[in-house]
Design a protein around this motif. Structure first.
Motif, PDB file in Angstrom:
ATOM      1  N   ARG A  20       0.851  -1.194   0.000  1.00  0.00           N
ATOM      2  CA  ARG A  20       0.000   0.000   0.000  1.00  0.00           C
ATOM      3  C   ARG A  20       0.881   1.237   0.000  1.00  0.00           C
ATOM      4  O   ARG A  20       1.767   1.389   0.832  1.00  0.00           O
ATOM      5  N   ARG A  21       0.637   2.106  -0.945  1.00  0.00           N
ATOM      6  CA  ARG A  21       1.403   3.347  -1.043  1.00  0.00           C
ATOM      7  C   ARG A  21       0.932   4.304   0.048  1.00  0.00           C
ATOM      8  O   ARG A  21      -0.270   4.540   0.213  1.00  0.00           O
ATOM      9  N   ILE A  22       1.889   4.874   0.780  1.00  0.00           N
ATOM     10  CA  ILE A  22       1.584   5.766   1.887  1.00  0.00           C
ATOM     11  C   ILE A  22       1.671   7.233   1.466  1.00  0.00           C
ATOM     12  O   ILE A  22       0.873   8.055   1.893  1.00  0.00           O
ATOM     13  N   THR A  23       2.650   7.566   0.635  1.00  0.00           N
ATOM     14  CA  THR A  23       2.870   8.958   0.242  1.00  0.00           C
ATOM     15  C   THR A  23       2.286   9.243  -1.130  1.00  0.00           C
ATOM     16  O   THR A  23       2.091   8.347  -1.946  1.00  0.00           O
ATOM     17  N   ALA A  29       9.821  11.276  -1.125  1.00  0.00           N
ATOM     18  CA  ALA A  29      10.184   9.868  -0.920  1.00  0.00           C
ATOM     19  C   ALA A  29       8.963   9.003  -1.193  1.00  0.00           C
ATOM     20  O   ALA A  29       7.828   9.428  -0.969  1.00  0.00           O
ATOM     21  N   ASP A  30       9.194   7.800  -1.691  1.00  0.00           N
ATOM     22  CA  ASP A  30       8.117   6.825  -1.839  1.00  0.00           C
ATOM     23  C   ASP A  30       8.123   5.967  -0.574  1.00  0.00           C
ATOM     24  O   ASP A  30       9.142   5.360  -0.237  1.00  0.00           O
ATOM     25  N   ILE A  31       6.992   5.934   0.115  1.00  0.00           N
ATOM     26  CA  ILE A  31       6.868   5.113   1.314  1.00  0.00           C
ATOM     27  C   ILE A  31       5.716   4.152   1.087  1.00  0.00           C
ATOM     28  O   ILE A  31       4.625   4.561   0.669  1.00  0.00           O
ATOM     29  N   ALA A  32       5.979   2.872   1.353  1.00  0.00           N
ATOM     30  CA  ALA A  32       4.955   1.848   1.176  1.00  0.00           C
ATOM     31  C   ALA A  32       4.905   0.958   2.409  1.00  0.00           C
ATOM     32  O   ALA A  32       5.928   0.707   3.049  1.00  0.00           O
TER      33      ALA A  32
END
Length: 110
Positions: A20-23, A29-32
């Protein structure tokens, strides 16, 4: 603001892996958030870390992380930075789900 219900999620029916993508797209930044079921293995080919930095943070459960020939056993609260251009495998060898976060930032090219 990002609501859970609106988050982009990907599910692999073969392994049960959920990401699941958070950002959002404007964040630097890409946070998952990843849910890895018991027995699941997710391999990634070698990639050059020259223009990106990656950190993995285990939130719940245990994660067996293969970095080339090295094997790291991570528990809740543990983290590791990926900086070698070798194949990686995320594996859950336990009998409970593992939940971890992946943080990827891009480094500007010189």
């Amino acid at each position: 603001m990002h609501r859970t219900a609106d988050a982009e999620e990907w599910h692999d029916p073969a392994t049960g892996y959920r990401r699941r993508r958070i950002t959002g797209p404007r964040f630097p930044a890409d946070i998952a958030e990843v849910h890895l079921p018991p027995g699941a293995r997710v391999p990634y080919p070698a990639a050059s870390p020259a223009f990106q930095r990656v950190a993995v943070w285990v939130l719940d459960g245990r994660l067996t992380f293969h970095e080339g020939d090295a094997v790291h056993e991570l528990c809740a609260g543990d983290s590791i930075e990926i900086d070698e251009p070798v194949p990686h495998v995320f594996a859950n060898t336990s009998d409970a789900e593992c939940r971890y976060a992946v943080v990827l930032t891009r480094v500007a090219r010189p």
